[in-house]
Design an enzyme around this catalytic site. Structure first.
Site, mmCIF file in Angstrom:
data_model
loop_
_atom_site.group_PDB
_atom_site.id
_atom_site.type_symbol
_atom_site.label_atom_id
_atom_site.label_comp_id
_atom_site.label_asym_id
_atom_site.label_seq_id
_atom_site.Cartn_x
_atom_site.Cartn_y
_atom_site.Cartn_z
ATOM 1 N N CYS A 69 0.812 -1.222 0.000
ATOM 2 C CA CYS A 69 0.000 0.000 0.000
ATOM 3 C C CYS A 69 0.846 1.273 0.000
ATOM 4 C CB CYS A 69 -0.998 -0.010 1.151
ATOM 5 S SG CYS A 69 -0.302 0.040 2.808
ATOM 6 N N HIS A 121 -2.860 0.971 6.949
ATOM 7 C CA HIS A 121 -3.157 0.742 5.536
ATOM 8 C C HIS A 121 -3.566 2.066 4.917
ATOM 9 C CE1 HIS A 121 -4.085 -1.548 1.974
ATOM 10 N NE2 HIS A 121 -5.287 -1.018 1.927
ATOM 11 N N HIS A 133 -6.032 0.929 -4.021
ATOM 12 C CA HIS A 133 -5.041 0.494 -3.038
ATOM 13 C C HIS A 133 -4.486 -0.868 -3.405
ATOM 14 C CE1 HIS A 133 -7.669 -2.362 -0.508
ATOM 15 N NE2 HIS A 133 -8.364 -2.048 -1.567
#
Length: 165
Positions: A69, A121, A133
């Site tokens: 990410c 994240h 993502h």
């Protein structure tokens, strides 16, 4: 041996956000018709969309090897607008200014708590309630909805590195 196994589990779970399995699907429209972007935000969004379906790789920082990410965000920002960012979601969050969810612009960043810690994240906001993502150790870069139950429960906030309009 137990230490090595534990380290391997921790290593493989970082930046992971595997959604819980349920029978209800929350499809995300593939249409970009409602996405409005301009300036640097447009460059960020277009570059990010070019990475759709690239494999996830923990610690990955280029599309050929795979991206995680923060690696995806760092790669996109470097190539789209020349910004050099750390390869760490929490560090990137600390560099960016907070943005209210209803004020997010295309190219801004969205952060989630997926590992029981803040900013574990992240993704790039596309507009129209969607973000892109690198989701997990067995996934590919994809578009998701901020309103999906998994991400809505874990949303920590939006932030921006782009100039204010």
């Amino acid at each position: 041996m137990k230490k090595i196994l534990l380290l391997a589990i921790i290593f493989l779970s970082a930046c992971s956000s595997t959604p819980q399995k349920n029978k209800t699907a929350y499809p995300v429209s593939k249409s970009l018709n409602n996405i409005q972007a301009q300036g640097a935000g447009l460059e960020v969004v277009m570059y990010a969309l070019g990475l759709l379906d690239v494999n996830y790789q923990f610690g990955g920082n280029n599309p050929e090897a795979g991206l995680d990410c923060s690696g995806m965000v760092s790669f996109v920002y470097k190539n789209a607008v020349g910004a050099v960012l750390p390869h760490n979601a929490a560090q990137i969050a600390n560099l960016a200014r907070p943005v209210a969810i209803d004020q997010l612009q295309a190219g801004d960043l969205v952060f989630f708590n997926t590992l029981g810690k803040s900013f574990s994240h992240m993704g790039i906001y596309l507009g129209d309630g969607r973000f892109i993502h690198a989701p997990s150790s067995k996934g590919k870069i994809r578009v998701e909805s901020l309103s999906s139950p998994y991400f809505a429960q874990r949303f920590e906030g939006g932030r921006s590195l782009l100039a204010q309009n």
